[in-house]
Design an enzyme around this catalytic site. Structure first.
Site, PDB file in Angstrom:
ATOM      1  N   ARG A 283      15.106  -3.926 -53.299  1.00 43.57           N
ATOM      2  CA  ARG A 283      16.248  -3.373 -54.033  1.00 43.57           C
ATOM      3  C   ARG A 283      15.821  -2.749 -55.347  1.00 43.57           C
ATOM      4  NH1 ARG A 283      18.991  -9.092 -53.653  1.00 43.57           N
ATOM      5  NH2 ARG A 283      16.810  -9.447 -54.146  1.00 43.57           N
TER       6      ARG A 283
ATOM      7  N   HIS B 197      22.441  -6.618 -46.624  1.00 43.97           N
ATOM      8  CA  HIS B 197      21.715  -6.960 -45.393  1.00 43.97           C
ATOM      9  C   HIS B 197      22.168  -6.039 -44.263  1.00 43.97           C
ATOM     10  CE1 HIS B 197      21.340 -11.219 -47.217  1.00 43.97           C
ATOM     11  NE2 HIS B 197      20.132 -10.698 -47.203  1.00 43.97           N
TER      12      HIS B 197
ATOM     13  N   LYS C 230      15.259 -25.003 -50.052  1.00 43.99           N
ATOM     14  CA  LYS C 230      16.504 -25.355 -50.753  1.00 43.99           C
ATOM     15  C   LYS C 230      17.636 -25.661 -49.756  1.00 43.99           C
ATOM     16  CE  LYS C 230      16.933 -20.465 -51.138  1.00 43.99           C
ATOM     17  NZ  LYS C 230      16.103 -19.438 -51.263  1.00 43.99           N
TER      18      LYS C 230
ATOM     19  N   SER D 270      22.433 -12.602 -52.095  1.00 43.10           N
ATOM     20  CA  SER D 270      23.178 -13.756 -51.569  1.00 43.10           C
ATOM     21  C   SER D 270      23.437 -14.770 -52.681  1.00 43.10           C
ATOM     22  CB  SER D 270      22.389 -14.433 -50.448  1.00 43.10           C
ATOM     23  OG  SER D 270      22.230 -13.566 -49.372  1.00 43.10           O
TER      24      SER D 270
HETATM   25  O1  PNS Z   1      15.951 -14.001 -47.572  1.00 46.88           O
HETATM   26  P1  PNS Z   1      14.729 -14.591 -48.219  1.00 46.88           P
HETATM   27  O2  PNS Z   1      15.011 -16.004 -48.679  1.00 46.88           O
HETATM   28  O3  PNS Z   1      14.167 -13.719 -49.305  1.00 46.88           O
HETATM   29  O4  PNS Z   1      13.613 -14.681 -47.049  1.00 46.88           O
HETATM   30  C1  PNS Z   1      12.351 -15.244 -47.303  1.00 46.88           C
HETATM   31  C2  PNS Z   1      11.597 -15.477 -45.990  1.00 46.88           C
HETATM   32  C3  PNS Z   1      12.427 -16.316 -45.018  1.00 46.88           C
HETATM   33  C4  PNS Z   1      11.287 -14.166 -45.324  1.00 46.88           C
HETATM   34  C5  PNS Z   1      10.265 -16.203 -46.363  1.00 46.88           C
HETATM   35  O5  PNS Z   1      10.555 -17.310 -47.148  1.00 46.88           O
HETATM   36  C6  PNS Z   1       9.496 -16.653 -45.135  1.00 46.88           C
HETATM   37  O6  PNS Z   1       8.899 -15.839 -44.454  1.00 46.88           O
HETATM   38  N1  PNS Z   1       9.554 -17.966 -44.839  1.00 46.88           N
HETATM   39  C7  PNS Z   1       8.946 -18.567 -43.650  1.00 46.88           C
HETATM   40  C8  PNS Z   1       7.683 -19.337 -44.011  1.00 46.88           C
HETATM   41  C9  PNS Z   1       6.520 -18.407 -44.188  1.00 46.88           C
HETATM   42  O7  PNS Z   1       6.132 -17.672 -43.307  1.00 46.88           O
HETATM   43  N2  PNS Z   1       5.949 -18.463 -45.410  1.00 46.88           N
HETATM   44  C10 PNS Z   1       4.802 -17.642 -45.795  1.00 46.88           C
HETATM   45  C11 PNS Z   1       5.228 -16.326 -46.370  1.00 46.88           C
HETATM   46  S1  PNS Z   1       3.871 -15.393 -46.900  1.00 46.88           S
END
Ligand code: PNS
Length: 189
Positions: free
Chosen positions: A92, A19, A43, A130
């Site tokens: 990645r 990150h 989660k 993570s």
């Molecule tokens: O670090 P992560 O868990 O891969 O991040 C995922 C994240 C937070 C970017 C994604 O889950 C997200 O954008 N969540 C917010 C809800 C949302 O906008 N959902 C629609 C995505 S198309």
């Protein structure tokens, strides 16, 4: 000249060296970069949002165009609220691509003016996540080369608490079963 503000959304549970690598790369191409921690994931997180925020603030203290924030709800709504024109995500490996593409296209559908920019972290972080860091820490593996020092320290503290809790729960259940056996024997005699 047009200034570009970007958000870098994620769970950051916990933040890793991968990150940090991406934040550093993002800070070089965007005028402003907001690291945005999702506050309402599906989660149960290992670290609370304030804990993750503190860790990321310490990690990014040297970047003067990077700030840390938290959000709930849709990422695109948050981006519009803070006036961001771009959304930064890391890729990645090919395995990340399908999920990231789906999310980027859905976000574009929801908010056509918001552009998703993918960046690749250094190769040495291409296997880092993570989830793996949490798993390694849980089993007492070496995490110092995977996360910044403060995160490693916080992980150790978390695992110490978890182990102490497990030890005392085991001691309690042992004591309960000993008492139950004694009571049973007394009743028989
Ligand atoms: O670090 P992560 O868990 O891969 O991040 C995922 C994240 C937070 C970017 C994604 O889950 C997200 O954008 N969540 C917010 C809800 C949302 O906008 N959902 C629609 C995505 S198309």
């Amino acid at each position: 000249m047009k200034r570009v503000k970007a958000i870098y959304p994620g769970s950051f549970d916990p933040p890793t060296n991968g990150h940090l690598d991406l934040i550093q790369r993002g800070s070089q191409i965007f005028d402003e970069l907001v690291v945005a921690i999702l506050g309402n994931p599906e989660k149960e997180p290992l670290f609370s949002v304030p804990d993750r925020r503190k860790m990321l603030e310490v990690m990014t203290a040297d970047f003067d165009n990077v700030t840390v924030d938290t959000f709930d709800g849709l990422t695109v709504d948050y981006a519009i609220r803070v006036g961001a024109g771009a959304l930064l995500r890391g890729i990645r490996a090919i395995s990340d691509y399908e999920y990231e593409l789906q999310m980027a296209l859905m976000n574009r559908k929801l908010q056509p003016g918001l552009e998703t920019i993918f960046m690749m972290p250094a190769e040495k972080y291409s296997y880092l996540s993570s989830r793996l860091v949490r798993e390694i820490a849980k089993h007492g593996g070496a995490i110092d080369c995977l996360v910044p020092p403060l995160v490693a320290q916080k992980l150790r503290e978390k695992m110490d608490i978890a182990h102490k809790f497990a030890d005392s729960a085991a001691a309690n259940s042992q004591a309960k079963s000993t008492t139950a056996r004694k009571t049973k024997r007394k009743r028989k005699s």
